[in-house]
Design a protein around this motif. Sequence first.
Motif, PDB file in Angstrom:
ATOM      1  N   ARG A 370      -2.381  -0.251   1.157  1.00 52.24           N
ATOM      2  CA  ARG A 370      -3.728  -0.275   0.586  1.00 52.24           C
ATOM      3  C   ARG A 370      -4.130  -1.727   0.350  1.00 52.24           C
ATOM      4  N   ASP A 371      -5.301  -2.072   0.861  1.00 54.09           N
ATOM      5  CA  ASP A 371      -5.867  -3.416   0.619  1.00 54.09           C
ATOM      6  C   ASP A 371      -4.903  -4.534   1.015  1.00 54.09           C
ATOM      7  N   GLY A 372      -4.230  -4.377   2.170  1.00 58.79           N
ATOM      8  CA  GLY A 372      -3.388  -5.443   2.697  1.00 58.79           C
ATOM      9  C   GLY A 372      -2.001  -5.526   2.117  1.00 58.79           C
ATOM     10  N   THR A 373      -1.619  -4.600   1.247  1.00 61.78           N
ATOM     11  CA  THR A 373      -0.258  -4.584   0.708  1.00 61.78           C
ATOM     12  C   THR A 373       0.321  -3.178   0.879  1.00 61.78           C
ATOM     13  N   ARG A 401      -7.017   6.989  -1.304  1.00 67.45           N
ATOM     14  CA  ARG A 401      -8.388   6.506  -1.238  1.00 67.45           C
ATOM     15  C   ARG A 401      -8.799   6.357   0.227  1.00 67.45           C
ATOM     16  N   GLY A 403      -9.517   4.668   3.496  1.00 74.72           N
ATOM     17  CA  GLY A 403      -8.940   3.465   4.071  1.00 74.72           C
ATOM     18  C   GLY A 403      -7.450   3.325   3.851  1.00 74.72           C
ATOM     19  N   ASP A 404      -6.873   4.145   2.939  1.00 76.45           N
ATOM     20  CA  ASP A 404      -5.423   4.093   2.744  1.00 76.45           C
ATOM     21  C   ASP A 404      -4.702   4.497   4.035  1.00 76.45           C
ATOM     22  N   ASP A 437      -3.734  -3.840   7.976  1.00 76.35           N
ATOM     23  CA  ASP A 437      -5.052  -3.996   7.356  1.00 76.35           C
ATOM     24  C   ASP A 437      -6.082  -4.475   8.375  1.00 76.35           C
TER      25      ASP A 437
END
Length: 471
Positions: A370-373, A401, A403-404, A437
């Motif tokens: 998520r969000d690059g991590t 969420r 995009g996950d 990502d």
Amino acid sequence: MPSHLSADRPAAQPPGRGSVDALITQTRRLTGEVDAVRRDAQDDGTDPRGRWQRALYDLALRQLNDLHAHLAELRDGPPAAQDAPAPPPAPPGALLGRVGSAEWNLLTDEAVWSAELYQLLGRDPAAPALTLDELPSLVVEEDRPKLTAMVTDCLVDARPIDGEFQVVRPDGGVRTVHMMGEPVLDADGSTASMWAVLRDVSELRRSRRAVRETRDSLQRHRYRAQTEHRLAVELQEAVLPPRRGSLRLPHQGPRHLDIAACHLPARTSSPIGGDWYDALELSGGDTLLSVGGLTGHGPAVTSTMAMTLGALRGMAMAGTQPAQLMSWLNQLLDAGAQPALAGAVCCRYLARTRTLMWAQAGHPAPLLFRDGTGRRLHAPDGVLLGATSGAVYGQAEETLRAGDLLLLHTDALVPRDGEPADPAESAPLLDLAPRFDAAHTAQECVRVVVEEFGTSDRADDACVLVARVMP
């Protein structure tokens, strides 16, 4: 013994002693080199290819030893006359007693045998040599017509003799004898006598038979292995979703999840195993995601994998939750006729609430990016399927969420040096978070995994499944 000369051609001149000595030296050196290679290639007798190689080495050494002995006899000249003192007993492996000669005079019906031929056939040297009419009495019954035909062709049509037959020695032993000979013609071209060299080739034939049998065994082993591999591959391909391209769920397609997966074969020659990945659309818009694998290899394991995957799909379609599903799969494998162990992770994604419910059985937990991590989800309790009766499996939930990205994989994806699975092994996969990502589809993420681990020297097959939550 009368000289073995035909009246219609001159006698061949013997080779120089020096040239024969050089050949003997070369043969001795080659024998030592072959023997050294044979010793280095020793095996425990369980590998068909190893047995075949050993049989070939033994055959080559036996022929080289015979060649060495033949060359020594050629160098030393013809054997002594029959009235000479009897030679000492032959040491094991020596040529003496394995090659003898004879000549039969058709005009006087006289037969002359060398001392070596008496020893080869186990006959008393004081006994008279057998005539051509008496010779078949030493031969096994089924080979007598062959010997008779060879002698007749030689005497009547002046054809050379070159053939084999089995003889029975007085002690009951059966030996295979190779006979080579020619007619000796008189001045008017008629056959006056026949000479022959007889060689005991029993050990040589046994060695060749061993080579043939081990070669046939190796071929059968290879054919069986190829057949089993083909059956396992066909069964796996018939059961698993396609390996290439995004996994398209029926009906709605990737409305809630973009899913892609890949199977990475082992880099060794191990037979195909029982690993699987699966994505199945369930009622109400839910989705089943699972990966797993049975221990072992071959068609039996692949067949059990197909059974397990079929049961998993059926129970998931019936609405069974992941923890209960694992419990029933454990009972299925525990009650099977063939013992089986399997590791698996099973997820049910509820699209309405974006909730992931999951359970695991001795298997790496899913990874969430998520969000690059990325991080490893906390695993509920669970032991290998089939390991113990009545095992209880925990269940966990995770809210996702848009995009996950969820990554499920079997434990062989990241190679390790024979050590048990460890959570730290997820680190190389978690390090791919920035690349995930930047990817736009699940298939691109799978491609990243293949680029990173596809050429790894893994000892077993591996599966990876990626699911991206759609907006």
